[in-house]
Structures are given as C-alpha cells and as structure tokens.
Design an enzyme around this catalytic site. Structure first.
Site, PDB file in Angstrom:
ATOM      1  N   GLU A  36       0.818  -1.220   0.000  1.00  0.00           N
ATOM      2  CA  GLU A  36       0.000   0.000   0.000  1.00  0.00           C
ATOM      3  C   GLU A  36       0.849   1.267   0.000  1.00  0.00           C
ATOM      4  O   GLU A  36       0.894   2.011   0.992  1.00  0.00           O
ATOM      5  CB  GLU A  36      -0.963   0.009   1.189  1.00  0.00           C
ATOM      6  CG  GLU A  36      -2.072  -1.003   1.065  1.00  0.00           C
ATOM      7  CD  GLU A  36      -3.196  -0.818   2.089  1.00  0.00           C
ATOM      8  OE1 GLU A  36      -2.981  -0.133   3.100  1.00  0.00           O
ATOM      9  OE2 GLU A  36      -4.282  -1.356   1.862  1.00  0.00           O
ATOM     10  N   GLU A  74      -6.591  -7.712  -0.502  1.00  0.00           N
ATOM     11  CA  GLU A  74      -7.082  -7.762   0.884  1.00  0.00           C
ATOM     12  C   GLU A  74      -8.579  -7.502   0.835  1.00  0.00           C
ATOM     13  O   GLU A  74      -9.014  -6.466   0.342  1.00  0.00           O
ATOM     14  CB  GLU A  74      -6.408  -6.689   1.749  1.00  0.00           C
ATOM     15  CG  GLU A  74      -4.909  -6.867   1.888  1.00  0.00           C
ATOM     16  CD  GLU A  74      -4.262  -5.795   2.770  1.00  0.00           C
ATOM     17  OE1 GLU A  74      -4.980  -5.079   3.494  1.00  0.00           O
ATOM     18  OE2 GLU A  74      -3.026  -5.676   2.717  1.00  0.00           O
TER      19      GLU A  74
END
Ligand code: GAL
Length: 643
Positions: free
Chosen positions: A142, A314
C-alpha cells in the site's frame, strides 16, 4: 476466480503452520499472501539473513497445494536500518520526522533507503524466484498508506530540485511557467527553490502541482526498481501491488505500467465510515458499505491495465480496527463482496487475514479465524462462496458500455485549488459513477489515453488538464459525450488557458467559460427534479442550453453529441444529464431501487442487494437464474443468463 488469504507465519509458532495450510485448502483457498512485513525476521541484524523459517513456511504452504504471493518487506524497514540511516525517514508537512514504531516511515526520495530496498528485494528474489510455490510477487505494501507519499525531507527537496531542472531546463522557464512574478516569488537558480510546505499562506498552485507530480514519480520509480529485479529473477510470475480505496496521492495509472496485475485492498465498511458520505448513507449502509464503494474501485483498477487484469489482495472479512466506527458486516456481505469482485472480472480475492492477531496494533481487526483459531463469521461465508464460485465457473468479458474518464492529476488540481468546499474530481467521478449505476449501467473507469472505440457513452466528470490525445479521441468517437465542470480549465503548469476553459475542448464544444463561482449550502438554483448547487460556470458560445433552472440559470449545454455540465454533478442533476445522454446513446436504463446494483459479465447478469430490506427484481429484467432468484434478501446475490 481464485480465493486466497493473507497469512503471517511469523506471528504464529511453527507447529501451527501445517494445520493452518491444510485448513486453508480444505476451506477452498488456493492462494496465500505472505511476507510483506517480515523484514526484521528475514534480516534480524544488518547482513544476517535468516532464511530457515521462511524456507520452512514456503515449503509447508506449497506442500499443502497453495500458490504463494510473496511480498517484499520494504514497507517496514527494521529499527537497525533506521538507526543506521536516521535521515531515511519521511518528514511531514510541518517538518516533523515520521518516527519508527509502526510502518511506512521511509522517504521515497532517500537514495540510501532505495539501495537497501533493492538489496532486500534482490535477496528475496534470488532465494525464491524460481521456487515452484511462488506464483506472484507483491511490491512493498500500500504505497502511500498513512499519508506517506509526500515527504518534506532534505532528500525530497534535493530530488525535487533535480526533477525541476530536468523538466524546465532553466529557472527563467520555471519562473515564467509558474507566474512567479506574482508576489515577487521569482528565483535566480533552482537551488533557491524550497518545498511548498511551511509558507505563510498558500504556496503557488503550480509549485504544489510540480511537487505532487515529482512525489508521484518517486513512487513510480521506487516500484519500478523492485519490479525489474523481481522480473529478472523470477520469470513467469506476476508482479502486483495493492492499491488502496479513495486514494489519489500518486498516479496509479503510471505505477500500473510496471505491474502485470493491479491489486487493491477492499474495506467497504471502513471506507464508508472514513470518507465523506452523508450521515444517512453511513447509517443505511453501515453494515454493507455504500453499494458503489467496492465496484467503483473494481472498475477503476481494472481500467489501470489495458489487459484488464486485477485482484483484490485484501478483502475485509469482518470488522476492521481503523475507522472511527467499526461495525461487523451484515451476514452475507463477505459473500456478496466476493461475488461482486468476480462479476467485475477479478482473478483473485484474498481475505485479510487468516487469523486475528491478539497483539500489537490490529488486535480488533477480524480475520477468517478468531485468535483461538475458531472460525469467525467470515470463515463460513468464504467456504460457501468458494463452492459457489466453482459452480459459476468463469465469468465472461465485461461489456463495453460507458467509459468514465478519470486522471490522478485532476484530483491534485482540485485539492490544490478547491475554490469551494467539497469540490473534488475524485468525488465528482464517484457521483457520476453512482448515477450511472443506479440506472443499471456497466461502467469502465479509464485513463484519458484509453481507447474509446466500442463504448456508447463517454463521461468526463471533471478533468482540469486535458491531454491533446483525448481531444483527438473524442473527436473520432462516435458515441455520446458528457464533459463535466472544470474540464480543460488548466494548463499543464496550472494556468488558465489563453482561450479560456474548457481550453482544448473548444475543438469539440463551441463554448467558453467566462466565470466560475462556488455556492454555499442554500445558494442553489432549482430545476425540475434537480438543482444547481456547490459550483456553477457561466458560459458563452453557440451550444444550446439543455437543462435550465426555473430562474433561467443553465446547468447543462448541448452541441451535437457533446454535453457540457456547467454545474457540480450533484446526484439528481447527474442523473438527469447522464440519463439524457445514455438515452441518446441507445442504452437501456433502469430505475433501480435504492441499494440494488447490477453487473453484466459475458452472457450473465449479477444483482447485488446492499439494502437492509429484501428487494425484488422485475421479471422483464431477469432470465434463467443460475444463483439465487427474483427476490434478494439483504446481502443477497442473484445471477441469471441474459436472454
Ligand atoms: C491495509 C494494510 C494491511 C492491514 C489492513 C487492515 O491497509 O495493507 O496490512 O493493515 O489494512 O485493514
């Protein structure tokens, strides 16, 4: 589509690994993502690489039949590295160091850290690059999470000055391009330029835009460095990164060029609570997420690669820990979110995470299992969904119906110079997306250089900087076009174009924007079903007024196949203007009940019920059901063959 899970073998004693792996496979999972935060275990001391445990974990997962997505651990540089290179940490805009003790503390511009990041990436790639268990590599984790793209460090300033010199050549050119004569901001050399933080009032918007571009380029080159190493040592494996939700700090289209597949992390409930949705929506969809949150990102990230390959790396499996309020999902939502990703063409949905960790920062974040290994509610839903995915088989190609154009620099421009509250290119895109989806339409969110052939309708919600190539492709495009406010209103260097907005779009639209104003709440012009609020552009030219408020104020103009929306795309106005364009484009539009969404894939249509009440599908819409039926319970999913 495959299912997977994020797993942290380093959190658990070794004897649990094989039991976990066995259980994953029995539950229907075929992929496992590991390693992305494990630097302190891989290299506990400088240069001392400890592979035994990771070799063992990889072998155990592999023997169980799982394919591994291995992460490079560069989002979590260990303490010894920070101590050895204290200036590798990022600086926030107030000039404070971002300290050790969580994650993402590095500065993208620090050359010493870059060397270290490439070193650990190379070590991992050499060790596991040809291991049969490895199916893909995730770079870092991320990029930008926790506000970590912009760094105001010395390293960032040094990098920025080089970047400016390369872009502008001479300081005179920079001064001229930015208009630095204003307020005596002229520089005599590149060395005189500071970063745009810590000024008394706002810095020059051109200065900010250049710094945003530079910072984005740093993410691109950081990622590219890892991708090149992984490709060289691990041929045939996909390189992927996990993007975030409602996140625009770097140009994702540019990063995606160096990836084989685009990944993203889907947390519908956390995003609903954290972003500017209305209080009514936050309550109505507290346990489901707003019906467009996940789909918007599926369509955005699918559009990042011309080949359309994308994964959910995710997936929220239960309550998260990081929003202001963290409710549990409605029963059925983990299944709904998974099948919705499938309908939008995901190749993988990987749940975050296998087991809730009872220590450290994410104690309250659910996993598929509770800390004691008993199944959490998401586990059963995942198992059921795995079976259903098998039954459904592969989904067909997404239809080419509506192209919605989004660019990251559009959001940078509207953030740097908002000119009013709640005016953002990203949220204009989201509002248009919602309006289109409530009509039951399928939307691809594409960059400005995407090929438009085959689409019936192209919507450009808000694109201040319009590349010439887009003007050319709009000119050649046969479908209907809607262009939204602020489009074509700035040059590459943040100046109002000489010919006035919409600048280069005047080639297809005979109008000029002569004045813009933002409107405080209550200062609205009402039309039939809609009103002009927040933002209004006064327009001159030969286009015809199409949507006109009762006081004569024009919300939208029309010329040939082109419409210009001169007001902010508030929900009702967006619905009216986009509805007219969709009808002209020959698209069949529905008036879907609140909370219902459709998605076509190949010969099938999926329906998703995000409402808290049951909904019925009208029989002229549906065909032979392959999953569910005409009535959808809250959280329900139905799939039918399109006649
Ligand atoms: C993501 C992150 C994960 C985990 C998760 C919790 O942003 O990539 O490591 O922190 O959030 O929801």
């Amino acid at each position: 589509m495959r299912l997977g899970v994020c797993y942290y073998p380093e959190h658990w004693p070794e004897h649990m690994w094989s039991v976990d792996a066995q259980r994953m496979v029995e539950a229907g999972l075929t992929r496992v993502r590991i390693g992305e935060f494990a630097w302190s275990r891989i290299e506990p001391d400088p240069g001392r690489l400890e592979w035994d445990w990771l070799d063992q974990a990889v072998d155990v997962l592999h023997s169980a039949g799982l394919g591994i997505i291995l992460g490079t651990p560069t989002a979590t540089p260990p303490k010894w590295l920070v101590d050895a290179m204290p200036d590798m940490v990022a600086m926030d805009k107030h000039g404070h160091k971002r300290g050790f003790g969580s994650r993402r503390h590095y500065c993208f511009s620090h050359s010493g850290y870059r060397v270290e990041a490439l070193r650990i990436t190379t070590a991992l790639a050499e060790r596991y690059g040809s291991h049969p268990a490895i199916v893909a590599w995730q770079t870092d984790n991320e990029y930008g999470c926790h506000d970590s793209v912009l760094s105001f460090s010395d390293a960032a300033r040094a990098g920025f000055l080089c970047w400016l010199e390369e872009r502008y050549g001479t300081i005179a050119a920079l001064n001229a391009a930015w208009g630095n004569v204003f307020w005596s901001m002229e520089y005599r050399s590149f060395e005189e330029v500071d970063l745009p933080n810590l000024t008394v009032t706002e810095a020059n918007p051109a200065h900010w835009l250049a710094f945003r571009r530079f910072s984005s380029d740093q993410v691109v080159s950081f990622n590219r460095g890892q991708a090149e190493i992984l490709r060289a040592h691990s041929p045939g494996r996909d390189v992927v990164h996990n993007f975030m939700g409602f996140f625009t700090e770097f140009d994702h289209h540019a990063v995606a060029r160096d990836l084989d597949v685009v990944g993203w992390d889907s947390y519908p409930l956390g995003f609903l609570d954290s972003f500017p949705f209305s209080e009514a929506d936050k309550l109505a969809y507290a346990r489901q997420g707003h019906p467009d949150i996940a789909a918007f990102h599926h369509d955005l990230y699918r559009g990042c690669k011309p080949n359309g390959r994308w994964w959910v790396l995710e997936q929220q499996p239960g309550p998260v820990n990081w929003a202001r309020n963290n409710p549990a999902p409605l029963p059925g939502m983990v299944r709904l979110w998974t099948l919705e990703a499938m309908a939008h063409g995901a190749e993988l949905v990987s749940y975050f995470r296998w087991r809730q960790f009872p220590k450290a920062q994410e104690q309250h974040h659910a996993g598929l299992l509770r800390p004691d290994s008993s199944p959490a509610p998401g586990f059963g839903e995942m198992q059921q969904t795995a079976l259903e995915i098998d039954t459904l088989g592969s989904v067909g190609a997404p239809p080419r119906s509506v192209a919605l154009v989004f660019a990251y620099d559009a959001e940078w421009v509207t953030q740097i110079q908002p000119q009013g509250d709640r005016l953002s290119a990203l949220w204009a895109a989201f509002a248009c997306y919602t309006a289109l989806r409530r009509m039951g339409l399928d939307v691809d969110i594409v960059p400005p250089d995407a090929a438009l052939d085959g689409y019936a309708l192209c919507v450009i919600p808000c694109l201040p900087i319009v590349p010439d190539a887009l003007v050319a492709s709009l000119d050649a495009f046969a479908g209907q076009v809607v262009i939204g406010p602020r489009s074509g209103s700035r040059s590459l260097d943040f100046a109002i174009p000489e010919e006035l907005p919409p600048g280069p779009l005047q080639a297809v639209l005979p109008l000029r924007v002569t004045e813009v104003e933002s409107l405080r709440p209550g200062l609205a012009h009402s039309g039939l079903t809609w009103s002009i609020a927040r933002w209004l552009e006064h327009v001159e030219g030969t286009a015809s007024a199409e949507f006109v408020a009762s006081d004569g104020t024009v919300a939208s103009w029309k010329h040939d196949r082109f419409r210009y929306l001169a007001a902010w795309p508030e929900p009702e106005l967006a619905a009216a203007v986009l509805g007219a364009a969709a009808r002209d484009a020959g698209l069949k539009i529905q008036n879907l009940p609140e909370g219902l969404r459709l998605r076509r894939a190949g010969e099938r249509c999926f329906a998703f019920n995000y409402a808290s009440n049951s909904l019925s599908l009208s029989c002229d819409l549906t065909g032979k059901f392959v999953l569910g039926g005409a009535t959808l319970a809250p959280g329900g999913v139905s799939v039918w063959e399109i006649d």
